[in-house]
Design a protein around this motif. Structure first.
Motif, PDB file in Angstrom:
ATOM      1  N   ILE A 249     -38.591 -45.613 -66.204  1.00  0.00           N
ATOM      2  CA  ILE A 249     -38.539 -44.712 -65.049  1.00  0.00           C
ATOM      3  C   ILE A 249     -37.111 -44.234 -64.796  1.00  0.00           C
ATOM      4  O   ILE A 249     -36.865 -43.063 -64.477  1.00  0.00           O
TER       5      ILE A 249
ATOM      6  N   LEU B 166     -39.550 -40.839 -58.271  1.00  0.00           N
ATOM      7  CA  LEU B 166     -39.327 -41.822 -59.323  1.00  0.00           C
ATOM      8  C   LEU B 166     -38.415 -42.950 -58.869  1.00  0.00           C
ATOM      9  O   LEU B 166     -38.625 -44.112 -59.236  1.00  0.00           O
TER      10      LEU B 166
ATOM     11  N   GLN C 229     -45.735 -40.343 -65.613  1.00  0.00           N
ATOM     12  CA  GLN C 229     -44.510 -40.260 -64.817  1.00  0.00           C
ATOM     13  C   GLN C 229     -43.705 -39.003 -65.112  1.00  0.00           C
ATOM     14  O   GLN C 229     -42.691 -38.748 -64.444  1.00  0.00           O
TER      15      GLN C 229
END
Length: 576
Positions: free
Chosen positions: A96, A36, A160
């Motif tokens: 993120i 990430l 994600q």
């Protein structure tokens, strides 16, 4: 390596497409291994590159649109181009970062409730900068019924949440009207679904290729994105390629059906039988016929003039070539100020700056409208803008069922006043219009106060992906955290405005719609009338005299926010 191409015996091969897909197959492995923190760093680079090359971006877009480089209309290209890309990359990077720290992208979001057991998420304003630059404008996401705040926080993050679980190669077929659509859709494929992207530009946008290569270079370098050009033959080869797992497109429902079912009689037969030729999932954003509902009230002359410019902007922004351009104004036949408002609308159509009809087929679509409505009025430079009024109820159908994608605007009059008109107008928007992308409501604050809680009930009943009250639904497009797309529930054989959403930088699962709201009056009249809004004439208005300068300064600010940049920005905005 085999491919399928509809309605041909011997498919043509495109080695550059094969090579790009082979690169992406390797790039998927790199993407899967990318933590990430690295992904966030890529977004930070994209934001910086979008800012660095913003002028080049706008210059290329100005050429595509055949705009005079000195025209205020160039402001449209700043806001719908690099500004949109910068704000999306910024907010995605923040999402993120939250996931990196073990939090939800919605950890700090403000939740509320809406009718029908819905939870809402505020997505504008989210920062002090938002409150200053778009004072008085708000947006919230209404989640699907039954989705709780707890569930929304837990599921936000989409692909994600497990970066290693990639989804293969996704094709993005870019739009030919707004320059940020293609790169924004590529970002969404990557971050929402973990699919590496073959981005195919619409041929209209080929001049954007050099700058998009620079802006997306961080993703190209690691093999996560390949940018392709070419005509329909390349697009057909690409979407039916065996290495492609998913397709996303922006365009018309006719193009969608050609991709899914094929063309000609064979395509029509497949659609009728529900037998798709495309052997992979497809998502889409397809436009439609967007209404603007004007609720009757007691307006001042200044209110009428401002809102007439507002409605004209909804039609004429980008020359009328927007998927969410308003095409039909729904007014009360019994509104005492109806004729005054329509007179102001005619003036606004006449006075808006001249521009070249750059989008292919525009003249033919205008001619189609004037053929369907022989009494249509011609307005603006060279009579290039069409206004359709004084229709009998039985004559509405072509106006409500044909997306003219050109400077064609119609007026539909319904009887009744007050609450009953509002209910009838909402029913008409739901039942008679094709498409569900966006609907606008314009109403005096006193009218909204009189409706009270019924306003929220009316919004709930509108089956549209974005509902705007005293704002244009394009604000939803401009808001990076807002999902953008049709109302949920469409199918391949009745696709309407499309399937799925894009943008959605908070990576929210199961959004239903975005509700945007704005001030009825610009500053300073808003303040004098006790509306808490400091925004003067918005920079997206086609009548804004300093839109180019304001759009540029907003883009520069978005790239690197600073208090020192605000005085010049505000000074430009106030002169608009």
């Amino acid at each position: 390596m085999t491919t399928q191409t509809p309605d041909t015996e011997t498919p043509q091969r495109f080695p550059e497409v094969d090579a790009a897909l082979d690169d992406l197959a390797e790039g998927e492995k790199t993407w899967a291994a990318l933590p990430l923190a690295r992904r966030r760093a890529l977004l930070d680079r994209i934001r910086a590159l979008s800012s660095q090359h913003a002028t080049e971006w706008v210059d290329a877009a100005t050429g595509v649109k055949k705009l005079d480089p000195s025209s205020p209309l160039v402001g449209e290209e700043w806001l719908s181009g690099p500004y949109s890309m910068i704000t999306a990359a910024t907010l995605l990077a923040q999402s993120i970062a939250k996931l990196e720290s073990g939090q939800s992208p919605l950890a700090d979001a403000k939740f509320g409730t809406a009718p029908g057991g819905r939870s809402t998420v505020k997505v504008l304003p989210m920062t002090t900068w938002d409150s200053l630059l778009l004072s008085g404008y708000t947006a919230e996401v209404w989640l699907e019924p039954g989705v709780t705040e707890t569930e929304a926080r837990a599921t936000a993050g989409l692909g994600q949440k497990d970066p290693t679980a990639t989804g293969g190669i996704g094709v993005v077929l870019g739009a030919g009207n707004i320059t940020s659509i293609a790169p924004l859709d590529a970002l969404y494929e990557l971050f929402a679904f973990n699919r590496v992207v073959a981005l195919k530009l619409n041929p209209i946008m080929d001049p954007m290729l050099p700058v998009l290569r620079k802006v997306l270079a961080p993703l190209v370098e690691i093999g996560a994105v390949r940018i392709l050009t070419g005509g329909a033959d390349v697009g057909t080869y690409l979407v039916h390629h065996s290495q492609v797992a998913h397709v996303h497109m922006t365009g018309s429902s006719l193009t969608h059906d050609a991709i899914v079912f094929g063309t000609g009689d064979d395509g029509a037969k497949r659609k009728a039988s529900g037998e798709a030729l495309l052997d992979k999932p497809i998502s889409s954003e397809l436009g439609g016929v967007s209404p603007t509902i004007v609720l009757p009230g007691k307006w001042t002359k200044a209110d009428i003039a401002f809102q007439a410019e507002h409605v004209a902007t909804q039609r004429l922004h980008n020359g009328g070539y927007n998927c969410v351009a308003s095409q039909v104004v729904v007014v009360s036949a019994d509104w005492p100020q109806k004729d005054e408002f329509l007179a102001a609308l005619r003036t606004a159509l006449d006075d808006a700056p001249a521009r070249v009809p750059y989008y292919p087929g525009s003249d033919a679509r205008v001619a189609s409208a004037t053929s369907s409505f022989p009494n249509a009025e011609r307005h603006g430079p060279n009579g290039g803008r069409v206004l359709v009024t004084d229709l009998d109820p039985g004559s509405y159908a072509p106006l409500l069922q044909t997306e003219y994608f050109s400077p064609v605007l119609g007026v539909v009059e319904l009887p009744y006043n007050g609450r009953e008109f509002a209910r009838r107008a909402v029913a008409t928007a739901n039942e008679d219009f094709i498409g569900t992308l966006g609907v606008n409501i314009v109403a005096h604050p006193d009218t909204l106060a009189e409706l009270g809680s019924e306003l929220e009930t009316l919004i709930e009943s509108l089956k549209y992906g974005t509902v705007a009250v005293n704002a244009w639904t394009a604000l939803g497009f401009l808001t990076a955290g807002a999902p953008w797309g049709a109302f949920p529930g469409h199918t391949l054989d009745d696709v309407q405005s499309g399937i799925g959403v894009v943008h959605n930088a908070y990576l929210i699962e199961r959004p239903e719609r975005t509700v945007a709201r704005g001030p009825f009056r610009p500053a300073p009249r808003s303040i004098l009338n006790r509306e808490m809004a400091l925004t003067p004439k918005p920079p997206w208005f086609v009548t804004n005299k300093t839109a180019a300068t304001t759009g540029r300064l907003m883009t520069v600010f978005a790239g690197a926010p600073s208090w020192t940049k605000l005085p010049a920005l505000f000074a430009s905005a106030l002169r608009g």
